[in-house]
Design an enzyme around this catalytic site. Structure first.
Site, mmCIF file in Angstrom:
data_model
loop_
_atom_site.group_PDB
_atom_site.id
_atom_site.type_symbol
_atom_site.label_atom_id
_atom_site.label_comp_id
_atom_site.label_asym_id
_atom_site.label_seq_id
_atom_site.Cartn_x
_atom_site.Cartn_y
_atom_site.Cartn_z
ATOM 1 N N ASP A 122 5.040 9.300 -2.565
ATOM 2 C CA ASP A 122 6.615 9.535 -2.854
ATOM 3 C C ASP A 122 7.360 9.606 -1.496
ATOM 4 O O ASP A 122 8.423 10.332 -1.428
ATOM 5 C CB ASP A 122 7.127 10.302 -4.000
ATOM 6 C CG ASP A 122 6.200 9.881 -5.260
ATOM 7 O OD1 ASP A 122 5.557 8.726 -5.323
ATOM 8 O OD2 ASP A 122 6.246 11.007 -6.233
ATOM 9 N N ASP A 140 2.562 5.079 -4.133
ATOM 10 C CA ASP A 140 3.972 4.938 -4.260
ATOM 11 C C ASP A 140 5.156 5.460 -3.177
ATOM 12 O O ASP A 140 5.988 5.934 -3.770
ATOM 13 C CB ASP A 140 4.204 5.612 -5.796
ATOM 14 C CG ASP A 140 3.217 5.288 -6.711
ATOM 15 O OD1 ASP A 140 2.654 3.880 -6.611
ATOM 16 O OD2 ASP A 140 3.131 5.763 -7.888
#
Length: 255
Positions: A69, A90
């Site tokens: 992230d 991600d």
């Protein structure tokens, strides 16, 4: 990454242990027009702030302690040009209109035993929303620390974060680490039918689309007309606001 650049010039930490408590404060104090890298180490934490990096803040290097992230483009319109972005899972995610152009995207080895790597996790949420992630003329490859472990790793261009996820990868170089499937499914099967994932005119050993997923929302664009809505000019109205910033950009396709 820290080893690559040596000792950071400054450190940002929310607990008061660094030189600054916010990223914006650190950037505001950086000397302008530098010829050598200026390294800002960002310690683990949550930084709820809008960050502006002026064009005179040259050779700026931001290094985070965590690689999952990494970059949240939450809302609004964003443009990234000639940036080096590192991550594991991600690490490009959010709900914004964002174009990454001429960027180097490096996948890193995970610190735990996991062997799945995913670049994007976009979530429009509603089919009539127009936001999404666009990778244009980017280079996707393994970081040096990952190269010895490529045989044990599966890397994907993205996966849906919410329903109606939208990600476009076009005119980019995809190295061999990208799995033949290209994209990773989520646990929510509905997300696979509502997403819009497009690949167009990519190159490199990871760009072969013969083994790609067969989801209803995934397709390979056959001509430039299909992806013109996702150019800098059309997707983020870049020709209106980017010229005044002085940041170079390609308004349309390169091919």
């Amino acid at each position: 990454m820290v080893a690559t650049y040596g000792t950071p010039n400054v450190t940002v930490a929310t607990d008061g242990s660094g030189n600054f408590g916010t990223i914006s404060e650190a950037i505001s104090q950086i000397p302008v027009n530098r010829n050598d890298p200026y390294v800002v180490l960002i310690k683990a934490g949550t930084y709820n702030e809008a960050i502006y990096i002026g064009q005179n803040k040259s050779n700026l290097v931001l290094i985070g302690e965590g690689y999952q992230d990494t970059l949240l483009t939450a809302y609004g319109i964003h443009f990234f040009r000639e940036c080096d972005i590192y991550g594991t899972v991600d690490f490009k995610f959010g709900f914004a209109h964002v174009v990454f152009q001429n960027c180097n995207i490096y996948l890193r080895k995970r610190s735990n035993s996991g062997n799945l790597l995913v670049i994007t996790a976009q979530g429009r949420g509603k089919v009539n929303d127009t936001n999404g992630i666009v990778l244009h003329n980017c280079t996707v490859k393994a970081d040096k620390d990952l190269e010895p472990y490529l045989n044990q790793t599966k890397a994907f261009l993205g996966r849906p974060w919410y329903n109606c996820s939208q990600t476009i990868v076009m005119e980019s170089f995809l190295d061999k680490l990208i799995d033949p499937k290209g994209w990773l499914e989520s646990d929510d099967k509905k997300a696979l039918s509502t997403l819009n994932y497009i690949e167009y005119a990519n190159r490199g050993p990871g760009a072969n689309t013969k083994g790609r997923v067969q989801w209803p929302g995934y397709h390979i664009a056959k001509n430039s007309e299909e992806v013109k809505p996702y150019t800098v000019e059309n997707f983020i109205n870049g020709t209106i606001w980017l010229p005044s910033s002085g940041i170079p950009f390609v308004p349309g396709l390169i091919g």
